[in-house]
Scaffold this active site. Structure first.
Site, mmCIF file in Angstrom:
data_model
loop_
_atom_site.group_PDB
_atom_site.id
_atom_site.type_symbol
_atom_site.label_atom_id
_atom_site.label_comp_id
_atom_site.label_asym_id
_atom_site.label_seq_id
_atom_site.Cartn_x
_atom_site.Cartn_y
_atom_site.Cartn_z
ATOM 1 N N SER A 1 0.840 -1.399 0.166
ATOM 2 C CA SER A 1 -0.051 -0.257 -0.162
ATOM 3 C C SER A 1 0.556 1.236 -0.295
ATOM 4 O O SER A 1 1.823 1.033 0.083
ATOM 5 C CB SER A 1 -1.460 0.069 0.821
ATOM 6 O OG SER A 1 -2.089 -1.313 1.309
ATOM 7 N N ASP B 1 8.463 -8.561 12.070
ATOM 8 C CA ASP B 1 8.458 -9.654 12.001
ATOM 9 C C ASP B 1 7.473 -9.547 13.146
ATOM 10 O O ASP B 1 7.921 -9.903 14.266
ATOM 11 C CB ASP B 1 10.110 -9.510 12.199
ATOM 12 C CG ASP B 1 10.613 -11.501 12.190
ATOM 13 O OD1 ASP B 1 9.062 -12.448 12.160
ATOM 14 O OD2 ASP B 1 11.515 -11.831 12.454
ATOM 15 N N ASP C 1 7.402 -15.792 15.165
ATOM 16 C CA ASP C 1 8.443 -16.914 15.002
ATOM 17 C C ASP C 1 8.434 -17.854 14.961
ATOM 18 O O ASP C 1 7.950 -18.193 15.949
ATOM 19 C CB ASP C 1 9.518 -15.914 16.597
ATOM 20 C CG ASP C 1 9.535 -14.614 15.829
ATOM 21 O OD1 ASP C 1 11.311 -14.902 14.993
ATOM 22 O OD2 ASP C 1 10.262 -13.625 16.293
ATOM 23 N N PRO D 1 19.299 -16.110 11.101
ATOM 24 C CA PRO D 1 18.742 -16.076 10.053
ATOM 25 C C PRO D 1 18.028 -17.390 10.713
ATOM 26 O O PRO D 1 17.201 -18.082 9.830
ATOM 27 C CB PRO D 1 19.747 -16.376 8.673
ATOM 28 C CG PRO D 1 21.225 -16.723 9.541
ATOM 29 C CD PRO D 1 20.975 -15.531 10.986
#
Length: 794
Positions: A263, A338, A341, A469
């Site tokens: 958006s 984020d 997890d 990572p």
């Protein structure tokens, strides 16, 4: 002789049977049409209803946009619920079921997979717990909204027509259902399986570190944050032996051409406008469908605490999602922080049913979910549950993984967004935003005093030790989520009268603060950069200037690809095909315009080259899994273009050199264009045609579909330009407004408030939306007026 007279009798009998059959079919069709027409809402007259404090008026203009007039806050949301149900109850029903895991109960087996996701995360449990935690005032407003919804549904002579086809009856609305609707938006705006994190784990284990670094670059060269700076192009250092840490012979996975969601929102302070009011533009890009996602509405409240607000709402939720109230205006874009997890579980070697937690060993729980399915037996679904979420698989080392998501937390879900419409300053709106229980969004706020500001709308978890990572163990109590950031801890910009602010799903702030939000796949930044540059071109702005930026289809990212493709064709030996290709490329104007063949050719060649490169780089990942790919990662453009602009010695298998790879990708694109005589027909508009459909449309005969779907139209724009557009994805609304000057404001939607097949305003602003013509934000003069009266002494 008797036999000769029997034949006419049989023919006459067959004729009567045929006529009777036709009449029966016509009566059946006529009855169905009458039933469908009966589900149109009554828009005039009056009704006496329980649960109201005073009279409520619902006015509709020629476009069927609704204004709700009341003197009491609860009556105002009652009216909103009434209007939502009259025009959108079936849409509301789909949303609440998508957010609670009960969709298959309505539509059959096609909803089972969707229900599994909701039940895996126990979203219904989140909603129940959140409902119990609601602030008393919020609960009172929610209850009033629910009363209005059920009254609006009851006002229909027949239920919404979709229920007739499903042979179902609509169930009443409950308070918890509005929370289910918000959870459905969590599912829509956040990737609930966390695929990117799994792909990143595999890449970190299988790719050479220099190759892996191409996918972890931050900041990136296309980024345009408001605070902080962009990065530079990295050098692609791929060993001649290949991208893998060790050889692999696995076949690569096929890479599609994804359409990223996103958006735009941008604003300028009052120092940059003629009247000193701040000015904001917002276009939320979502999947386009019939009916439209949003419901336009004006909310007017008289009395000691008056309100006049206008914008769009989400059917099923009692709040204005974006809009203006005369003091402030606000717009949203998805934040891509984020918000999920994976958690590595440490199992007890002596008892694998137990796992370690910060408080010691704990048994895994088992949940059995039964998914009701219309017309079939229920489906059994077994789930193993930890304190951090459901078990969803194993990492490459064989360790079980749980998945933790903000949508599992009752504290992340509430109705405080209802308070946004009551705010009168940018400061108070920015302070409120981080406490609202919605999918975390970038929010821009503009005020009538000229201030603009940015922060996060939604709860932000306090994450520690999770920037690497790979998934981590949380059992030591030092890594994981630890409550929520307080509003004054959440990053913020402004408020400021002289600022230019923009957000387009990319990084907004400096990396030193970005770690508080994490990287959940934020955008490459090409859109944000184009918007920033357009904002820097002018010293003063008005509504038309911001609207023009919303419609900008200049494709700066594609310029490099076009130059590379043009050079590739120029280097070919002279031939009729070369001449034809150069002619096609000659209409390049740098825009994703509907008449351009050059844009489409460049776009499809970019897709083919990117797929070839990512397929080759992805090959090492398949040694561990074929379920996750590099294409699941964000911003892969950086890796691909870094390689092409400075090619390494390594070349993907099957190609002699990089030029051969590019030429063979071009040949594949040409093969899809057909014969050379028809190449000129393959414009961008021929591919980029809207396909905005009702969910039932694919299930019905083709002659019925024009009554349900919006007519296909070629549209300019693409995924990395401000005017985001694809056949099924694009601007779900375009809003431009200066608070206090709503009369000058703009609000476009790709469809009408009520998508009923017999509604005169079914298509709404669609033609203007396609053509890029402004539509007034405020509703026009009332054409219809429905009065809701309270029961005496209620």
């Amino acid at each position: 002789m008797p036999q000769s007279s029997a034949r006419p009798i049989r023919i006459r009998g067959l004729g009567r049977l045929l006529v009777g059959t036709i009449l029966s079919v016509l009566l059946l069709i006529g009855g169905a049409l009458l039933w469908i027409r009966a589900s149109l809402p009554p828009v005039d007259g009056s009704e006496t209803l329980a649960g109201l404090h005073a009279v409520v008026a619902l006015e509709r203009d020629a476009r069927d946009r609704v204004s709700i007039l009341a003197s009491d806050p609860e009556d105002l949301v009652f009216g909103l619920g009434y209007a939502h149900a009259q025009d959108r109850y079936f849409q509301m029903d789909l949303l609440r079921r998508a957010g609670s895991g009960t969709l298959a109960e309505l539509i059959g087996s096609g909803g089972v997979a969707i229900d599994r996701g909701a039940r895996l995360h126990d979203l219904a449990g989140t909603a129940r717990a959140s409902l119990a935690r609601l602030d008393p005032n919020e609960r009172a407003l929610l209850d009033a909204y629910v009363r209005g919804v059920n009254a609006g549904l009851a006002s229909l002579t027949a239920p919404p027509w979709e229920y007739l086809l499903l042979r179902q009856s609509p169930a009443p609305w409950r308070p918890v259902d509005s929370l289910h609707v918000i959870l459905a938006m969590f599912r829509d705006l956040q990737e609930e399986t966390n695929r990117a994190e799994r792909a990143l784990d595999l890449a970190s284990r299988t790719l050479d570190p220099s190759v892996f670094a191409l996918f972890r670059l931050s900041p990136g060269p296309w980024e345009a944050p408001i605070e902080g700076s962009a990065g530079t192009w990295p050098k692609a250092r791929i060993p001649a032996s290949g991208p893998a840490t060790e050889p692999t012979a696995s076949d690569p996975a096929s890479i599609p051409d994804p359409m990223p969601a996103g958006s735009n929102a941008f604003a300028v302070g009052g120092a940059l406008t003629q009247d000193g009011r701040a000015l904001i533009a917002n276009d939320m890009h979502l999947t386009l469908r019939v009916p439209t996602v949003w419901y336009p509405v004006r909310l007017q409240r008289t009395g000691s605490n008056p309100l006049d607000a206008v914008g769009v709402s989400l059917p099923g939720a009692p709040a204005l999602v974006v809009g203006s109230n005369g003091h402030i205006a606000w717009g949203l874009t998805n934040s891509y922080g984020d918000w999920l997890d994976h958690v590595v579980l440490e199992l007890d070697p002596s008892d694998p049913s137990r796992y370690r937690t910060p408080d010691g060993w704990r048994n895994l729980e088992r949940r059995t979910e039964w998914i009701p399915v219309a017309g079939q037996d229920p489906v059994r679904f077994e789930i193993q549950q930890s304190i951090w979420g459901p078990l969803v698989g194993h990492d490459p080392d064989g360790r079980p993984l749980a998945l933790h998501w903000v949508a599992q937390e009752p504290e992340a879900l509430n109705l405080r967004l209802m308070r946004m419409v009551e705010q009168t300053s940018a400061e108070s709106a920015l302070q409120l935003a981080p406490s609202c229980g919605v999918p975390a969004q970038n929010i821009l706020v503009a005020s009538d005093s000229g201030e603009v500001g940015w922060t996060i709308l939604g709860r932000v978890p306090r994450r520690r030790g999770l920037d690497g990572p790979r998934p981590q163990r949380w059992a030591d109590g030092q890594t994981g989520w630890f409550g929520w950031l307080e509003p004054d801890e959440v990053p913020r910009i402004g408020p400021d009268r002289a600022a230019r602010l923009w957000t387009a799903n990319a990084r907004v702030i400096d990396l030193n603060e970005q770690h508080l939000l994490g990287d959940g796949g934020y955008d490459l930044g090409a859109r944000a950069r184009r918007i920033r540059d357009r904002l820097m071109e002018r010293d003063f702005f008005d509504e038309s200037a911001l609207f023009d930026i919303q419609l900008d289809d200049r494709a700066e990212l594609m310029e490099g690809w076009y130059r590379r493709l043009n050079a590739l064709v120029q280097a070919r030996p002279a031939s009729l095909e070369r001449s034809a290709l150069l002619k096609l490329l000659s209409d390049w104007d740098g825009r994703a315009s509907i008449d351009s063949v050059a844009y489409r050719l460049t776009r499809e060649w970019r897709t083919a080259v990117s797929a070839a490169v990512l397929d080759a780089l992805n090959q090492p990942l398949t040694r561990l899994s074929n379920d996750y790919r590099l294409a699941d990662l964000p911003r892969t453009e950086v890796a691909v273009w870094s390689i092409l602009r400075d090619p390494p010695d390594w070349v993907p298998p099957g190609y002699g050199d990089w030029t051969e790879l590019e030429n063979r990708c071009l040949e594949r694109v040409i093969a899809h264009l057909g014969t050379a005589e028809r190449w000129s027909e393959h414009t961008w508009g021929a591919r980029n045609r809207t396909a905005i459909r009702h969910p039932f449309s694919p299930l019905l005969p083709s002659w019925v579909r024009p009554w349900l779907d919006l007519p296909p139209r070629p549209v300019p724009g693409d995924s990395n330009v401000p005017r985001v557009a694809s056949p099924t994805h694009g601007a779900s609304e375009r809003l431009v407004v200066a608070p206090g000057a709503e009369l000058r404001g703009i609000l476009q939607l790709p469809g009408g408030p009520n998508a009923h097949p017999f509604s005169a305003a079914r298509e709404g602003d669609y033609d203007a939306w396609v053509a890029g013509e402004p539509v007034a934000l405020l509703p026009g003069p009332a054409r219809h007026r429905r009065i809701l009266r309270p029961i005496a002494n209620d």
